[in-house]
Design a protein around this motif. Sequence first.
Motif, PDB file in Angstrom:
ATOM      1  N   ILE A 229       5.595   8.518 -13.743  1.00  0.00           N
ATOM      2  CA  ILE A 229       4.531   7.643 -14.179  1.00  0.00           C
ATOM      3  C   ILE A 229       4.268   6.651 -13.299  1.00  0.00           C
ATOM      4  N   ARG A 230       3.173   6.013 -13.832  1.00  0.00           N
ATOM      5  CA  ARG A 230       2.761   4.834 -12.518  1.00  0.00           C
ATOM      6  C   ARG A 230       2.646   3.524 -13.577  1.00  0.00           C
ATOM      7  N   ILE A 231       3.419   2.665 -12.891  1.00  0.00           N
ATOM      8  CA  ILE A 231       3.825   1.241 -13.516  1.00  0.00           C
ATOM      9  C   ILE A 231       3.184   0.331 -12.726  1.00  0.00           C
ATOM     10  N   THR A 232       2.509  -0.591 -13.443  1.00  0.00           N
ATOM     11  CA  THR A 232       1.624  -1.565 -13.066  1.00  0.00           C
ATOM     12  C   THR A 232       1.954  -2.960 -13.530  1.00  0.00           C
ATOM     13  N   SER A 233       2.125  -3.946 -12.886  1.00  0.00           N
ATOM     14  CA  SER A 233       2.558  -5.147 -13.196  1.00  0.00           C
ATOM     15  C   SER A 233       1.160  -6.025 -13.687  1.00  0.00           C
ATOM     16  N   THR A 234       1.285  -6.448 -14.627  1.00  0.00           N
ATOM     17  CA  THR A 234      -0.009  -7.241 -15.238  1.00  0.00           C
ATOM     18  C   THR A 234       0.227  -8.519 -14.496  1.00  0.00           C
ATOM     19  N   GLN A 235       1.239  -9.064 -14.018  1.00  0.00           N
ATOM     20  CA  GLN A 235       1.326 -10.412 -13.384  1.00  0.00           C
ATOM     21  C   GLN A 235       0.664 -10.503 -12.059  1.00  0.00           C
ATOM     22  N   ASN A 236       0.871  -9.534 -11.195  1.00  0.00           N
ATOM     23  CA  ASN A 236       0.413  -9.378  -9.881  1.00  0.00           C
ATOM     24  C   ASN A 236      -0.437  -8.094  -9.346  1.00  0.00           C
ATOM     25  N   GLY A 237      -0.520  -7.125 -10.140  1.00  0.00           N
ATOM     26  CA  GLY A 237      -1.257  -5.966  -9.804  1.00  0.00           C
ATOM     27  C   GLY A 237      -0.487  -4.768  -8.834  1.00  0.00           C
ATOM     28  N   ARG A 238       0.710  -5.369  -8.670  1.00  0.00           N
ATOM     29  CA  ARG A 238       1.563  -4.232  -7.988  1.00  0.00           C
ATOM     30  C   ARG A 238       1.752  -3.173  -8.543  1.00  0.00           C
TER      31      ARG A 238
END
Length: 92
Positions: free
Chosen positions: A46-55
């Motif tokens: 799965i691809r996990i993306t931080s909503t805080q910094n976009g990483r």
Amino acid sequence: MTWNGYQRGEDDGPSECDGRYHSDGDMVAALSTRWYESGRQCKRMIRITSTQNGRTVEAKVVDECDSNSLAAWKALGLHVNVGEALVTWSDA
């Protein structure tokens, strides 16, 4: 998302998907019950993306919960001491 240890002696027992323990350096994740789909997501990337910094990172689903490994938290640039972080996920 929360942080969870997957090594022997940390948090719960072995991972539900493969019955193994995983190093804190492994990119592994657990999905909430709804997304876990009774194990249909096991061993999928799965691809996990931080909503805080976009990483973004990719991790293998190994369990049911809403947590990720220390390696995933670090790769996302997040600090485990915050307790939980908002993320989105998608199939890799």
